[in-house]
Design a protein around this motif. Structure first.
Motif, PDB file in Angstrom:
ATOM      1  N   LEU A   1       5.985 -19.215   8.801  1.00  0.00           N
ATOM      2  CA  LEU A   1       4.567 -19.075   9.141  1.00  0.00           C
ATOM      3  C   LEU A   1       4.029 -17.851   8.413  1.00  0.00           C
ATOM      4  N   GLU A   2       2.760 -17.916   8.097  1.00  0.00           N
ATOM      5  CA  GLU A   2       2.083 -16.779   7.461  1.00  0.00           C
ATOM      6  C   GLU A   2       0.674 -16.678   7.999  1.00  0.00           C
ATOM      7  N   GLN A   3       0.231 -15.461   8.178  1.00  0.00           N
ATOM      8  CA  GLN A   3      -1.154 -15.262   8.610  1.00  0.00           C
ATOM      9  C   GLN A   3      -1.687 -13.993   7.950  1.00  0.00           C
ATOM     10  N   ASP A   4      -2.880 -14.072   7.402  1.00  0.00           N
ATOM     11  CA  ASP A   4      -3.510 -12.888   6.806  1.00  0.00           C
ATOM     12  C   ASP A   4      -4.232 -12.087   7.878  1.00  0.00           C
ATOM     13  N   PHE A   5      -4.124 -10.771   7.751  1.00  0.00           N
ATOM     14  CA  PHE A   5      -4.790  -9.879   8.704  1.00  0.00           C
ATOM     15  C   PHE A   5      -5.520  -8.769   7.975  1.00  0.00           C
ATOM     16  N   ASP A   6      -6.576  -8.315   8.605  1.00  0.00           N
ATOM     17  CA  ASP A   6      -7.210  -7.079   8.208  1.00  0.00           C
ATOM     18  C   ASP A   6      -6.765  -6.046   9.248  1.00  0.00           C
ATOM     19  N   LEU A   7      -5.937  -5.096   8.815  1.00  0.00           N
ATOM     20  CA  LEU A   7      -5.402  -4.102   9.745  1.00  0.00           C
ATOM     21  C   LEU A   7      -5.946  -2.723   9.390  1.00  0.00           C
ATOM     22  N   VAL A   8      -5.756  -1.788  10.319  1.00  0.00           N
ATOM     23  CA  VAL A   8      -6.149  -0.409  10.064  1.00  0.00           C
ATOM     24  C   VAL A   8      -4.873   0.419   9.966  1.00  0.00           C
ATOM     25  N   CYS A   9      -4.751   1.140   8.875  1.00  0.00           N
ATOM     26  CA  CYS A   9      -3.554   1.947   8.627  1.00  0.00           C
ATOM     27  C   CYS A   9      -3.417   3.015   9.715  1.00  0.00           C
ATOM     28  N   SER A  10      -2.212   3.120  10.288  1.00  0.00           N
ATOM     29  CA  SER A  10      -2.020   4.068  11.380  1.00  0.00           C
ATOM     30  C   SER A  10      -1.898   5.503  10.871  1.00  0.00           C
ATOM     31  N   ARG A  11      -1.796   5.701   9.552  1.00  0.00           N
ATOM     32  CA  ARG A  11      -1.740   7.068   9.028  1.00  0.00           C
ATOM     33  C   ARG A  11      -3.073   7.549   8.476  1.00  0.00           C
ATOM     34  N   CYS A  12      -3.682   6.731   7.628  1.00  0.00           N
ATOM     35  CA  CYS A  12      -4.908   7.221   6.975  1.00  0.00           C
ATOM     36  C   CYS A  12      -6.173   6.597   7.565  1.00  0.00           C
ATOM     37  N   GLY A  13      -6.039   5.602   8.431  1.00  0.00           N
ATOM     38  CA  GLY A  13      -7.206   5.022   9.081  1.00  0.00           C
ATOM     39  C   GLY A  13      -7.998   4.063   8.215  1.00  0.00           C
TER      40      GLY A  13
ATOM     41  N   ASP B   1      -8.860   0.540   6.266  1.00  0.00           N
ATOM     42  CA  ASP B   1      -8.647  -0.898   6.436  1.00  0.00           C
ATOM     43  C   ASP B   1      -7.828  -1.420   5.269  1.00  0.00           C
ATOM     44  N   PHE B   2      -6.949  -2.324   5.549  1.00  0.00           N
ATOM     45  CA  PHE B   2      -6.252  -2.974   4.439  1.00  0.00           C
ATOM     46  C   PHE B   2      -5.876  -4.392   4.854  1.00  0.00           C
ATOM     47  N   ASP B   3      -5.720  -5.217   3.841  1.00  0.00           N
ATOM     48  CA  ASP B   3      -5.346  -6.607   4.093  1.00  0.00           C
ATOM     49  C   ASP B   3      -3.848  -6.768   3.925  1.00  0.00           C
ATOM     50  N   THR B   4      -3.276  -7.551   4.776  1.00  0.00           N
ATOM     51  CA  THR B   4      -1.850  -7.798   4.648  1.00  0.00           C
ATOM     52  C   THR B   4      -1.551  -9.207   5.144  1.00  0.00           C
ATOM     53  N   THR B   5      -0.393  -9.699   4.781  1.00  0.00           N
ATOM     54  CA  THR B   5       0.034 -11.003   5.258  1.00  0.00           C
ATOM     55  C   THR B   5       1.265 -10.820   6.130  1.00  0.00           C
ATOM     56  N   VAL B   6       1.190 -11.316   7.331  1.00  0.00           N
ATOM     57  CA  VAL B   6       2.333 -11.255   8.233  1.00  0.00           C
ATOM     58  C   VAL B   6       3.139 -12.538   8.067  1.00  0.00           C
TER      59      VAL B   6
ATOM     60  N   THR C   1       4.039  -2.532  14.371  1.00  0.00           N
ATOM     61  CA  THR C   1       3.605  -1.658  15.452  1.00  0.00           C
ATOM     62  C   THR C   1       2.770  -0.505  14.906  1.00  0.00           C
ATOM     63  N   TYR C   2       3.234   0.050  13.777  1.00  0.00           N
ATOM     64  CA  TYR C   2       2.472   1.105  13.107  1.00  0.00           C
ATOM     65  C   TYR C   2       2.141   0.626  11.707  1.00  0.00           C
ATOM     66  N   PRO C   3       1.028  -0.097  11.571  1.00  0.00           N
ATOM     67  CA  PRO C   3       0.704  -0.638  10.260  1.00  0.00           C
ATOM     68  C   PRO C   3       0.445   0.464   9.239  1.00  0.00           C
ATOM     69  N   LEU C   4       0.950   0.286   8.034  1.00  0.00           N
ATOM     70  CA  LEU C   4       0.700   1.242   6.962  1.00  0.00           C
ATOM     71  C   LEU C   4       0.106   0.508   5.771  1.00  0.00           C
ATOM     72  N   CYS C   5      -0.916   1.120   5.164  1.00  0.00           N
ATOM     73  CA  CYS C   5      -1.557   0.484   4.011  1.00  0.00           C
ATOM     74  C   CYS C   5      -0.593   0.439   2.832  1.00  0.00           C
ATOM     75  N   ALA C   6       0.342   1.390   2.811  1.00  0.00           N
ATOM     76  CA  ALA C   6       1.394   1.394   1.798  1.00  0.00           C
ATOM     77  C   ALA C   6       2.597   2.067   2.441  1.00  0.00           C
ATOM     78  N   PRO C   7       3.822   1.680   2.036  1.00  0.00           N
ATOM     79  CA  PRO C   7       5.004   2.268   2.689  1.00  0.00           C
ATOM     80  C   PRO C   7       5.008   3.791   2.583  1.00  0.00           C
ATOM     81  N   ASP C   8       4.411   4.328   1.509  1.00  0.00           N
ATOM     82  CA  ASP C   8       4.416   5.780   1.325  1.00  0.00           C
ATOM     83  C   ASP C   8       3.025   6.369   1.538  1.00  0.00           C
ATOM     84  N   CYS C   9       2.239   5.719   2.395  1.00  0.00           N
ATOM     85  CA  CYS C   9       0.888   6.242   2.666  1.00  0.00           C
ATOM     86  C   CYS C   9       0.996   7.691   3.100  1.00  0.00           C
TER      87      CYS C   9
END
Ligand SMILES: [Zn+2]
Length: 149
Positions: free
Chosen positions: A63-75, A77-82, A116-124
């Motif tokens: 299964l795949e779903q696209d989300f617009d999430l908010v980065c838990s470090r920099c705040g 918005d970013f798009d990601t696919t779960v 649980t803690y979405p990040l816009c990039a692994p090294d945000c």
């Protein structure tokens, strides 16, 4: 946008299912979260293999779903696919059941797969460093020129 009801459920047509099992794919709009920081868009894309074993329907796949999430470090918005790569569901089928409804199984799997803690990039680097980084980018071309060795 109004959707057909059938697109809001993940149903497996048991009555017409190939006894040897069948590959199914498509997209259904079933993750209807209304959260400020977690916004699904588009539908759940699925690729499943469904097979009946007696009265048990076994379904496995992705299964795949696209989300617009908010980065838990920099705040930001970013798009990601779960992705759920190991979706499994088993449903008992009654004699008169024509369809198996996997909507809540699929929805739960997607929601559990959300970070649980979405990040816009692994090294945000977070908010402070983000400003710094933007400046670095602007001068990136000059940095390249200065390399003289
Ligand atoms: Zn970030």
């Amino acid at each position: 946008m109004k959707k057909e009801e059938s697109e809001n459920r993940l149903l497996i047509d048991v009555a017409r299912l190939d006894p040897e099992g069948e590959d199914l794919s498509g997209e259904v709009d079933i993750v209807d979260l209304d959260e400020e920081f977690v916004k699904p868009f588009g539908g759940v894309r699925y690729r499943l293999h469904a097979q009946l074993f007696g009265t048990e329907l076994l379904v496995r796949g992705r299964l795949e779903q696209d989300f617009d999430l908010v980065c838990s470090r920099c705040g930001r918005d970013f798009d990601t696919t779960v992705h759920v790569d190991d979706f499994t569901a088993s449903v008992q089928i009654g004699e008169k059941d024509e369809c198996a409804d996997l909507t809540s199984d699929a929805r739960d799997s997607i929601i559990l797969a959300l970070p649980t803690y979405p990040l816009c990039a692994p090294d945000c680097p977070g908010i402070e460093q983000k400003v710094q980084e933007t400046r670095d980018d602007r001068w990136g071309a000059l940095d390249g020129l200065k390399v003289s060795k």
